[in-house]
Scaffold this motif. Structure first.
Motif, PDB file in Angstrom:
ATOM      1  N   ALA B  80       0.844  -1.198   0.000  1.00 19.14           N
ATOM      2  CA  ALA B  80       0.000   0.000   0.000  1.00 19.14           C
ATOM      3  C   ALA B  80       0.881   1.251   0.000  1.00 19.14           C
ATOM      4  O   ALA B  80       2.085   1.174   0.193  1.00 19.14           O
ATOM      5  CB  ALA B  80      -0.912  -0.011   1.223  1.00 19.14           C
ATOM      6  N   SER B  81       0.261   2.387  -0.223  1.00 19.96           N
ATOM      7  CA  SER B  81       1.011   3.639  -0.265  1.00 19.96           C
ATOM      8  C   SER B  81       1.619   3.964   1.094  1.00 19.96           C
ATOM      9  O   SER B  81       1.017   3.693   2.135  1.00 19.96           O
ATOM     10  CB  SER B  81       0.071   4.779  -0.660  1.00 19.96           C
ATOM     11  OG  SER B  81      -0.445   4.540  -1.932  1.00 19.96           O
ATOM     12  N   SER B  82       2.781   4.581   1.054  1.00 17.92           N
ATOM     13  CA  SER B  82       3.365   5.099   2.272  1.00 17.92           C
ATOM     14  C   SER B  82       2.527   6.255   2.800  1.00 17.92           C
ATOM     15  O   SER B  82       1.867   6.956   2.036  1.00 17.92           O
ATOM     16  CB  SER B  82       4.780   5.605   2.009  1.00 17.92           C
ATOM     17  OG  SER B  82       5.655   4.545   1.760  1.00 17.92           O
ATOM     18  N   ARG B  83       2.591   6.459   4.106  1.00 17.12           N
ATOM     19  CA  ARG B  83       1.954   7.619   4.715  1.00 17.12           C
ATOM     20  C   ARG B  83       3.028   8.454   5.392  1.00 17.12           C
ATOM     21  O   ARG B  83       4.080   7.934   5.747  1.00 17.12           O
ATOM     22  CB  ARG B  83       0.874   7.179   5.705  1.00 17.12           C
ATOM     23  CG  ARG B  83      -0.255   6.455   5.002  1.00 17.12           C
ATOM     24  CD  ARG B  83      -1.373   6.015   5.897  1.00 17.12           C
ATOM     25  NE  ARG B  83      -2.521   5.610   5.102  1.00 17.12           N
ATOM     26  CZ  ARG B  83      -3.437   6.456   4.634  1.00 17.12           C
ATOM     27  NH1 ARG B  83      -3.352   7.748   4.938  1.00 17.12           N
ATOM     28  NH2 ARG B  83      -4.434   6.033   3.890  1.00 17.12           N
ATOM     29  N   PHE B  84       2.734   9.732   5.561  1.00 19.67           N
ATOM     30  CA  PHE B  84       3.761  10.650   6.046  1.00 19.67           C
ATOM     31  C   PHE B  84       3.282  11.389   7.286  1.00 19.67           C
ATOM     32  O   PHE B  84       2.145  11.864   7.337  1.00 19.67           O
ATOM     33  CB  PHE B  84       4.150  11.615   4.931  1.00 19.67           C
ATOM     34  CG  PHE B  84       4.804  10.905   3.781  1.00 19.67           C
ATOM     35  CD1 PHE B  84       6.177  10.736   3.746  1.00 19.67           C
ATOM     36  CD2 PHE B  84       4.043  10.345   2.754  1.00 19.67           C
ATOM     37  CE1 PHE B  84       6.793  10.051   2.703  1.00 19.67           C
ATOM     38  CE2 PHE B  84       4.646   9.650   1.701  1.00 19.67           C
ATOM     39  CZ  PHE B  84       6.019   9.511   1.683  1.00 19.67           C
ATOM     40  N   ASP B  85       4.158  11.447   8.255  1.00 23.57           N
ATOM     41  CA  ASP B  85       3.819  11.926   9.599  1.00 23.57           C
ATOM     42  C   ASP B  85       4.812  13.019   9.986  1.00 23.57           C
ATOM     43  O   ASP B  85       6.005  12.784  10.083  1.00 23.57           O
ATOM     44  CB  ASP B  85       3.923  10.739  10.568  1.00 23.57           C
ATOM     45  CG  ASP B  85       3.424  11.093  11.952  1.00 23.57           C
ATOM     46  OD1 ASP B  85       3.099  12.278  12.185  1.00 23.57           O
ATOM     47  OD2 ASP B  85       3.356  10.194  12.805  1.00 23.57           O
ATOM     48  N   ALA B  86       4.287  14.231  10.207  1.00 19.86           N
ATOM     49  CA  ALA B  86       5.152  15.352  10.573  1.00 19.86           C
ATOM     50  C   ALA B  86       5.285  15.495  12.081  1.00 19.86           C
ATOM     51  O   ALA B  86       5.893  16.438  12.560  1.00 19.86           O
ATOM     52  CB  ALA B  86       4.613  16.650   9.964  1.00 19.86           C
ATOM     53  N   ASN B  87       4.726  14.553  12.821  1.00 22.78           N
ATOM     54  CA  ASN B  87       4.905  14.553  14.267  1.00 22.78           C
ATOM     55  C   ASN B  87       6.115  13.689  14.610  1.00 22.78           C
ATOM     56  O   ASN B  87       6.039  12.463  14.563  1.00 22.78           O
ATOM     57  CB  ASN B  87       3.631  14.015  14.931  1.00 22.78           C
ATOM     58  CG  ASN B  87       3.787  13.882  16.446  1.00 22.78           C
ATOM     59  OD1 ASN B  87       4.806  14.270  17.015  1.00 22.78           O
ATOM     60  ND2 ASN B  87       2.769  13.333  17.084  1.00 22.78           N
TER      61      ASN B  87
END
Lengths: 145, 145
Positions: B80-87
């Motif tokens: 699945a697609s990667s997800r991005f977390d700015a925390n």
DNA sequence: GCCGTTTAGATAACGATTATTAATTAATAA
DNA sequence: TTATTAATTAATAATCGTTATCTAAACGGC
């Protein structure tokens, strides 16, 4: 040894109406013979000698069959290839960031953490994934100090 | 609020010689404005209105820049697609297997487990990955009992 | 304003996996 | 043993997320 588990797996598959073909048996038996958590392609390449015209799709198809039968676990890693583990006992993995080797290790399951997550998020928790990264002994010693 | 973090991030990027373009600022600011751990495509779609001819490659390029600057974490899940977390604070994730929503939750880091793994496998342990799966509150209530 | 570097955008390429399809095969019953 | 039927294989095309390539545009320092 693993022959027991292999024979049991064959019986289990027959019991749910899965035919035992030579290719299928070879893939299954390879999975039960290795501790190396191989990728689909590694399985394919290992069996190429004995099955010169086996398709890579056959490997994937059978891995899916085994997964659905609960005989094999798929380990996924981003855009890298999945790896497959025929050890269904509870255990965790340590993964080498240098060479990719995967080593099993035993540890009690993290149920407390699941409970805390359920309480603080309201999710109905079902499972978790936990793996540890580092350098395997081989890759440590090959390092320039 | 997050405006502070955004401004700090912009300064940090400038400090390492990264130019602040409108597209880059939009992507960064979107990441800091959401708790939803978006995919690259979701970011792309969200900004399409303001940047009609932005390329999806630009999103990926900038996410890589942010990752290398230590501003953003990439969360990978199989094919699945990667997800991005700015925390970037220490925290764990609970993931809904139905809708894919990701919710943060706090828990002390699992250092003891890392130590045990190091002892029993000989690896030089560096990090770990832990995430919990289940049904989010929304998906629980939408279930037919 | 000029020059060298970064960046954006378009698109091709990539790699793992899945879907499709026609031919073959295993299990079962006759 | 043979016939039947559904499962399985092999080949290949398709998919999808992501990365690479390349050209043109934009920026910052001089």
């Amino acid at each position: 040894m693993s022959n027991n588990r292999l024979a049991e797996a064959v019986e289990l598959l027959k019991g749910i109406g899965v035919r035992m073909t030579p290719q299928r048996y070879a893939i299954l038996s390879f999975l039960y013979s290795t501790m190396n958590h191989p990728t689909a392609d590694e399985i394919y390449k290992s069996l190429e000698g004995n099955f010169p015209n086996m398709s890579v799709a056959t490997v994937y198809n059978n891995l899916r069959v085994f997964k659905e039968a609960g005989l094999v676990r798929e380990l996924t890693y981003g855009d890298a290839s999945s790896r497959f583990d025929a050890n269904m006992m509870d255990h965790y993995h340590v993964i080498c960031r240098e060479c990719g080797k995967i080593t099993d290790f035993d540890h009690p399951p993290l149920f407390q953490m699941e409970e805390r997550a359920a309480q603080s998020t309201g999710y109905q928790v079902e499972s978790h994934r936990m793996e540890i990264y580092g350098l395997c002994p081989d890759c440590q010693s090959h390092r320039t100090q």
